[in-house]
Design a protein around this motif. Structure first.
Motif, short mmCIF file in Angstrom:
data_model
loop_
_atom_site.label_atom_id
_atom_site.label_comp_id
_atom_site.label_asym_id
_atom_site.label_seq_id
_atom_site.Cartn_x
_atom_site.Cartn_y
_atom_site.Cartn_z
N GLN A 66 64.13 -0.19 6.34
CA GLN A 66 64.32 0.46 5.04
C GLN A 66 65.79 0.82 4.89
O GLN A 66 66.36 1.52 5.71
CB GLN A 66 63.46 1.73 4.96
CG GLN A 66 63.46 2.40 3.61
CD GLN A 66 62.56 1.72 2.60
OE1 GLN A 66 61.49 1.24 2.96
NE2 GLN A 66 62.99 1.67 1.35
N ASN A 67 66.42 0.32 3.83
CA ASN A 67 67.85 0.58 3.56
C ASN A 67 68.71 0.22 4.76
O ASN A 67 69.63 0.95 5.14
CB ASN A 67 68.05 2.05 3.17
CG ASN A 67 67.43 2.37 1.83
OD1 ASN A 67 66.27 2.79 1.77
ND2 ASN A 67 68.17 2.16 0.75
N ASP A 110 66.52 2.04 -3.28
CA ASP A 110 65.41 1.87 -2.35
C ASP A 110 65.19 0.39 -2.11
O ASP A 110 64.68 -0.32 -2.97
CB ASP A 110 64.15 2.52 -2.94
CG ASP A 110 62.98 2.50 -1.98
OD1 ASP A 110 63.21 2.33 -0.77
OD2 ASP A 110 61.84 2.63 -2.44
N TRP A 111 65.62 -0.09 -0.96
CA TRP A 111 65.46 -1.51 -0.64
C TRP A 111 65.08 -1.67 0.83
O TRP A 111 65.22 -0.75 1.62
CB TRP A 111 66.73 -2.30 -0.98
CG TRP A 111 67.99 -1.77 -0.34
CD1 TRP A 111 68.81 -0.79 -0.83
CD2 TRP A 111 68.56 -2.19 0.90
NE1 TRP A 111 69.85 -0.56 0.04
CE2 TRP A 111 69.73 -1.42 1.10
CE3 TRP A 111 68.22 -3.14 1.86
CZ2 TRP A 111 70.55 -1.57 2.22
CZ3 TRP A 111 69.03 -3.30 2.98
CH2 TRP A 111 70.18 -2.52 3.14
N TYR A 112 64.61 -2.84 1.19
CA TYR A 112 64.15 -3.08 2.55
C TYR A 112 64.12 -4.58 2.82
O TYR A 112 64.15 -5.41 1.90
CB TYR A 112 62.73 -2.51 2.76
CG TYR A 112 61.73 -3.00 1.74
CD1 TYR A 112 61.09 -4.23 1.89
CD2 TYR A 112 61.45 -2.26 0.59
CE1 TYR A 112 60.19 -4.69 0.95
CE2 TYR A 112 60.55 -2.72 -0.35
CZ TYR A 112 59.93 -3.94 -0.17
OH TYR A 112 59.06 -4.40 -1.11
#
Length: 429
Positions: free
Chosen positions: A178-179, A230-232
């Motif tokens: 995550q991130n 919010d990225w992954y």
């Protein structure tokens, strides 16, 4: 005969609404060579919403006493989980008691539980049932395999049973960052390349690298900018890996009216039709003490009478663990001892009809093997880190690490409650 199928809901959510702080104990000693774990948590209600959250209880001193003589210490593996020695397994006919001391010095102990014997599971069979699951389990999807067993109940003794199951499926995705991005080697602090790359050294890291998001004026010279939001990214497994799923309900049985008879055509599992791949199901038949059976039956009675989670139950459901200095104060959960009969059942899923749950992705069919299971468990498709070269309009990774010839890397399958890199007994290649 008395059979109860109980929805798998945490007892404190059902019976202790309005109680803001309660100790939750969960542990079963078995006669199998398997991890024997005691879980200690504190369930704390939000004063505004009344909803419960779980806080693992760490740094407790936990031990199990066998026959009032032999003391077996436990060690904390992860927060709130205390495991007995790997060579320990319980013995039928012997008595077990849980004792522990919390970090604040409060002492607790359970009632003694004598492990009753359990007869072996006989025949196991399965049948595909498009209407098997309750609608609330998988958002309205109901298709599953019903699994049935036969077992000969012993003559001349009162027996109580519980059934559960464990599902193994091949897993091809092992890590989500995550991130950040997954890095095999540790990133060297304050070292950058071409205003684009963080630079990794030779020291093993094997973890998600998550650099902080900074405004441009705080960046060091040459330091790449990291996007916010919010990225992954998801990373595939670097070796064999199996996903582990567990029973979502509790099934108990009292042989009062069938003593010594054949337990026949008893449904003991409903295995969701997650995907089209074959899977392994461990079917477990456990003996119960009379007091443990009464606890689970009371649990069911209270759930049925209250009508659901929104209603306040008439009384709090207390288990068999109490403070040494104040036995009238109860806890939630139960410590018991069970003999176990296990059958490793191969579910080939060749009799299925319709579509698997993991194929219901609104974005369309999946291309890679394992993506159906991933969607079934996460309700999204995997999103891998874009590989180099980043030319011709190709999507770029949000964080880039140099050297980049192995991007994206593969991640190891880490042993946990829900994954294992070790081939399960009974798995067919």
């Amino acid at each position: 005969m008395f059979i109860l199928s109980i929805s798998c809901v945490d007892p404190e959510e059902v019976t202790l609404r309005g109680t803001t702080n309660i100790l939750v104990v969960d542990g079963t000693i078995t006669d199998r060579a398997e991890p024997q774990i005691i879980n200690l948590n504190r369930s704390v209600a939000d004063r505004l919403t009344g909803r419960f959250g779980t806080l693992p209880l760490t740094k407790a001193t936990v031990e199990v006493v066998e026959d009032s003589l032999r003391v077996i210490p436990c060690h904390e593996t992860i927060d709130g989980s205390y495991q007995l020695p790997s060579d320990f397994k319980g013995r039928v006919g012997h008595a077990y008691q849980l004792r522990f001391v919390l970090s604040d010095g409060t002492q607790y102990e359970s009632t003694q539980q004598v492990m009753p014997p359990v007869p072996p599971i006989g025949k196991v069979s399965s049948k595909f049932n498009p209407q098997s699951l309750p609608p609330q389990v998988l958002k309205g999807y109901t298709a599953a395999h019903d699994i049935f067993i036969e077992s000969q109940d012993p003559v001349g003794q009162h027996n109580y049973y519980r059934w559960d199951w464990k599902l193994y499926e091949r897993q091809y995705w092992c890590r989500k960052c995550q991130n950040g991005v997954y890095s095999i080697h540790k990133v060297i602090p304050h070292k950058y390349k071409d205003f684009t790359f963080f630079v990794a050294g030779d020291e093993l890291y094997e973890e998600c690298f998550m650099p902080p998001v900074k405004p441009d004026w705080q960046l060091e010279f040459g330091e790449p900018s990291v996007p916010g939001g919010d990225w992954y990214y998801d990373y595939q497994c670097g070796g064999d890996c199996w996903e582990i799923q567990y029973s979502y309900d509790i099934l108990i049985f009292d042989d009062t009216f069938t003593n010594g008879g054949l337990i026949a055509n008893q449904r003991v599992a409903q295995i969701p039709f997650y995907d089209y791949q074959s899977a392994l199901v461990d079917i477990r038949q456990l003996s119960l003490t009379a007091s443990a059976y009464r606890y689970y039956r009371l649990f069911a009675d209270q759930t049925q009478k209250t009508g659901g989670l929104a209603d306040t139950p008439p009384t709090a459901l207390s288990g068999n663990v109490h403070p040494v200095n104040n036995p009238q104060v109860g806890t939630v959960g139960y410590f018991t001892a069970s003999a176990v009969s296990v059958v490793h059942y191969w579910l080939d899923r060749k009799d299925t009809q319709g579509v698997a749950y993991g194929t219901l992705d609104p974005l369309g069919p999946h291309v890679n093997i394992g993506d159906d299971l991933f969607y079934a468990l996460n309700l999204r498709r995997p999103y891998p880190e874009p590989p180099p070269p980043y030319i011709g309009g190709r999507e770029e990774a949000k964080v880039r690490i140099w050297p980049n010839n192995d991007r994206p890397p593969l991640a190891p399958c880490i042993q946990s409650d829900n994954k294992t890199p070790f081939k399960p007994e009974g798995w067919r290649n």
